[in-house]
Design an enzyme around this catalytic site. Structure first.
Site, PDB file in Angstrom:
ATOM      1  CE  LYS A 264      -2.687  -2.518   3.352  1.00 23.73           C
ATOM      2  NZ  LYS A 264      -3.805  -2.342   4.072  1.00 23.73           N
TER       3      LYS A 264
ATOM      4  CG  ASP B  21      -7.455  -3.932   7.444  1.00 23.93           C
ATOM      5  OD1 ASP B  21      -6.456  -5.723   6.802  1.00 23.93           O
ATOM      6  OD2 ASP B  21      -7.018  -3.072   6.202  1.00 23.93           O
TER       7      ASP B  21
END
Lengths: 427, 466
Positions: free
Chosen positions: B175, B211
């Site tokens: 990311k 997450d």
């Protein structure tokens, strides 16, 4: 010593028409040519927005002055008609002069009162639509006219004891009728449009004042009444929240001017800056009292709105938005409380208002168009900057012949603060 | 069907075509390689299932591309959790600190978002964790828990090799992050070190999770048959409840508790060539220009970080081939990174036959000269890219559902693509239904703040044990 700008530019005509350079001891003569840089609003292709050509040195008006331009803020002029894009195809000086004369005859300042052509809502406009270059959204690049220079000649009918004298360092207030490009020599028909610059202000800094700083100041002044009303309504502990969008030149000026203007109420006026770039994040942080929220364009709109209201502890009361896109205004309205007000440049407000008036009405929000400020405000600005009460944003000086490259960098917000074009090294 | 939204404030009705314009034949033809056939999906499912087994196996784990990391989270919330907890949420494009009060069937949360500047994202790991510690200290000060020692759950949404509930080695950055000195290191220890360097706050790190685990825990708190946690956002990943006895790398007593959450890290699927049957020229170009070329190929075909760029590359290709915009693009269109994933959602949010958002987006890209046919084509390209992403995720989810053999279960989902794309949920439900074994019932449930609440719940469950 005047320094000649290198004549070799990609936009020069095939032939030069200038006379051989005259001795510096002689004043320039009427038929001499000088260089002019014109910057149009950036269209789909950035290279198409900068034009460079030679124009006659203008005659000195009897009641005015001729200014040798030293520095010019890198602003663009609203594109008026498609034909201006084809000026480079003009074959002769005489028809070029005709073109210039016709254009000047239209009048209207570049910011305030251009002839309007209404675009349809579907986005099919008579004027080519400017894409959302990062610098335009950030307020790094905006329409305007910013010139600082030296009075080179006074008109024949100017009184000997006038407030403005030859050799004075001045900025030109962008009145209706300013020239449409940055030429090495420009004229002003009345001295009242010139503001003398104190020695404590350099010409590159002075060049930032006539549109960028002035517009930001007028925006803060317009917001002032609303701030007072809100503080009054909310009582002694109430807070008025202001969001400034972007960290380009306009927003940086707005931040500084607002911090100064509201310094006596600073615990009750909460400033938040929406930074569109990481460098802007660091730049805005130089003010400890300013809150910063990052508007990363790759995030979804709703995420940005949530993030902003989170950072501001709720919706804001006032937004100062120098961005020029539907997206920017839509986002600002979403962060704004019911009954709040968004301030934006009048040029942009006129274009966007039809799309957003119903949306704003639903939440009793107001979109306020802000014109460029008055010459009195410009004089006040010169004083405040001269006294050091307001510190100018960072800026970088570039040779005027690099205007095309500068525009490209501004479109991408690659220049921190403002970009200043220098025609002549005089400081 | 989710309600479409006029995202950019366009005025309704003004742009509605009298006849609906649909995609042109040449564009439809050129987009065929973005459409997954049933046969291709079935083959992908076989390959995903194989790679999941490899990841779980002791002998095959090392070579497996889907790592199936053990989280050591073995309990789901049961409603008895109580207390005050801190959570950190680092992942995607922002960083949050949260303070959570858990009571019986009641949940109170305060949070603040902090930016992570690009310079820190690619700076040193010490700078990153010092920044996190500073944000944490500021938050605790603001919320009057500065002097408390609170349990903390740390949501760290990057590939992590967990060696215990409170020990995780970063496998690789994703990311856009690229901090030095973190890969291979225990991120809990790095956080503790940063806090110690400050010397002013005290916390008790009870768990580190990503997450997906947080999403699963958050949904399980509300819906006790939640067994899968899926993220489709900046990145894409999934975790699920596996039998502990199947987790051959589990370090500890596999008989103590029957279940263990496994973090698949399936974004890496395809690194060994398993995706060659579906990869297009656009996918290859995205991979070649990414900061982790050759890795996370599955993720690059699905996630929000890349979806907009996939569309842009197709638009560029078709413009140069004179199939779009009259062959005339713009500097903006031709620059990498200028077509954001949210544009895909906005364009697909236009009502059928209307192109209000589409015109706004194209105008921002300097393509105001687009015709209505161009708008219809752009919308179709967006639909092909987002549909492919939904179908790829669905294939993976179906593999896990079929593997778990639960008669009825819920999938907790979070992430910006799932959350904000107008059709992603329905595309997934439809496709998963086709792909799962008969007799299984499932639901997709939007997680509410899995990264924050989930982290607190993991810490709470861990405290419940102590």
């Amino acid at each position: 010593m005047p320094v000649e700008i290198d004549a070799a530019t990609p936009y020069n005509f095939n032939k030069r028409y200038s006379e051989p350079a005259v001795s510096p001891r002689k004043p320039p003569i009427m038929n001499k040519l000088c260089r002019q840089v014109s910057i149009e609003s950036p269209g789909p292709t950035i290279k198409d927005c900068v034009f460079s050509f030679e124009v006659p040195v203008p005659d000195v008006p009897p009641n005015g002055a001729r200014i040798r331009v030293v520095c010019a803020g890198a602003c663009y002029r609203i594109r008026r008609s498609p034909s201006i894009s084809s000026v480079s195809s003009t074959g002769s000086v005489s028809s070029l002069s005709t073109e210039l004369s016709l254009d000047q005859g239209l009048g209207g300042s570049v910011v305030g009162s251009l002839p309007r052509s209404s675009g349809s809502f579907s986005g099919t406009c008579n004027m080519p639509q400017s894409p959302a270059h990062h610098g335009v959204r950030d307020g790094a690049l905006f329409p305007g006219y910013e010139v600082a220079g030296i009075v080179e000649s006074l008109g024949a009918e100017v009184e000997d004891n006038a407030a403005i004298q030859e050799g004075d360092r001045v900025v030109l207030y962008p009145y209706d009728g300013v020239p449409h490009g940055y030429a090495e020599f420009i004229i002003v028909h009345e001295l009242k449009y010139l503001v003398k610059i104190p020695d404590s202000v350099s010409l590159p800094v002075a060049a930032m004042l006539p549109t960028g700083a002035l517009l930001a100041m007028n925006t803060v002044f317009n917001a002032h009444q609303y701030v007072e009303d809100i503080l009054h309504q909310r009582g002694e502990n109430g807070v008025c929240k202001i969001l400034i969008v972007g960290t380009g030149g306009l927003a940086l000026w707005a931040m500084r001017i607002a911090s100064h203007h509201f310094k006596d109420t600073k615990m009750r006026v909460q400033l938040t800056v929406a930074s569109l770039k990481d460098e802007g994040f660091l730049m805005a942080k130089e003010f400890k009292t300013v809150n910063v929220v990052q508007w990363s364009e790759d995030l979804y709109e709703r995420q940005l709105i949530e993030r902003t209201t989170d950072a501001c502890n709720g919706e804001v009361d006032i937004v100062i938005d120098f961005g020029t896109t539907s997206r920017s205004l839509h986002r600002s309205l979403q962060c704004l409380s019911k009954g709040g007000v968004v301030f934006m440049c009048s040029e942009v407000a006129e274009k966007l208002m039809p799309k957003f008036s119903r949306l704003a009405d639903e939440r009793q929000q107001r979109i306020k168009a802000v014109d460029m400020g008055t010459i009195e405000q410009l004089q006040e600005l010169v004083k405040l900057v001269g006294n050091g009460e307001i510190e100018p944003p960072p800026h970088t000086v570039f040779p005027a012949e690099e205007a095309c490259k500068v525009m490209e960098k501004l479109c991408n917000s690659e220049i921190q603060g403002r970009a200043i074009l220098q025609f002549y090294d005089a400081d | 069907m989710r309600q479409t939204e006029q995202i950019l404030g366009g005025i309704e009705g003004l742009d509605t075509a009298e006849e609906q314009v649909t995609v042109s034949v040449p564009i439809r033809e050129r987009c065929k390689d973005l459409i997954l056939t049933d046969e291709v999906i079935a083959e992908l499912m076989r390959r995903i299932a194989r790679d999941v087994e490899k990841g779980l196996g002791k002998d095959t784990h090392k070579e497996a591309v889907i790592k199936c990391f053990i989280t050591y989270v073995q309990d789901l919330p049961n409603g008895t959790e109580r207390g005050e907890f801190l959570a950190l949420d680092l992942g995607g494009t922002n960083f949050r600190v949260l303070l959570i009060h858990l009571g019986q069937n009641h949940f109170d949360m305060q949070s603040k978002i902090y930016a992570i500047p690009q310079s820190i994202m690619i700076g040193s790991g010490e700078q990153l964790f010092d920044h996190i510690a500073e944000c944490l200290a500021n938050f605790m000060k603001e919320h009057d828990v500065y002097s408390h020692k609170l349990p903390l759950g740390f949501t760290f949404s990057f590939p992590l090799q967990q060696l215990g509930l409170t020990k995780g080695l970063l496998e690789t950055w994703t990311k856009g992050f690229k901090c030095s000195g973190v890969v291979g290191n225990d991120v809990v220890q790095l956080l503790k070190d940063a806090i110690k360097r400050r010397g002013d706050i005290q916390i008790q790190v009870c768990a580190i999770l990503n997450d997906t685990t947080g999403t699963l825990m958050s949904c399980a708190w509300k819906n006790h048959n939640c067994r899968i946690g899926l993220i489709v956002g900046t990145g894409c990943n999934v975790c699920y409840v596996e039998k502990t006895e199947n987790c051959e790398l589990f370090d500890g007593d596999v008989n103590a508790k029957p279940d263990c959450i496994v973090n698949t890290e399936w974004g890496a699927f395809g690194s060994d060539g398993s995706l060659d049957i579906v990869i297009t020229e656009y996918d290859r170009e995205i991979d070649e220009n990414s900061i982790n070329a050759g890795k996370q190929l599955f993720e690059k075909m699905i996630s929000g970080m890349y979806m907009g760029e996939l569309v842009r590359l197709a638009l560029v290709r078709f413009t140069k081939d004179k199939l779009l915009f009259g062959g005339q693009g713009s500097d903006f269109l031709f620059k990498r990174g200028n077509f954001f994933t949210k544009f895909v959602s906005e364009i697909e949010s236009d009502k059928r036959g209307s192109f209000i958002n589409c015109r706004e987006v194209l105008g921002e890209l300097g393509l105001a000269h687009a015709t209505e046919q161009d708008c219809a084509n752009v919308r179709y390209i967006c639909e092909c890219v987002s549909r492919r992403a939904a179908h790829l995720v669905s294939a993976g989810i179906a593999v896990l559902i079929n593997k778990m053999k639960e008669p009825s279960l819920t999938v907790g989902v979070d992430g910006s693509v799932y959350r904000f794309h107008p059709h992603f949920h329905d595309l997934m439900v439809e496709k998963i239904k086709q792909l799962i074994l008969p007799g299984i019932k499932f639901d997709l449930m939007l997680s509410e703040d899995g990264s924050g609440r989930g982290a607190a719940l993991v810490a709470a469950v861990a405290c419940r044990e102590n």
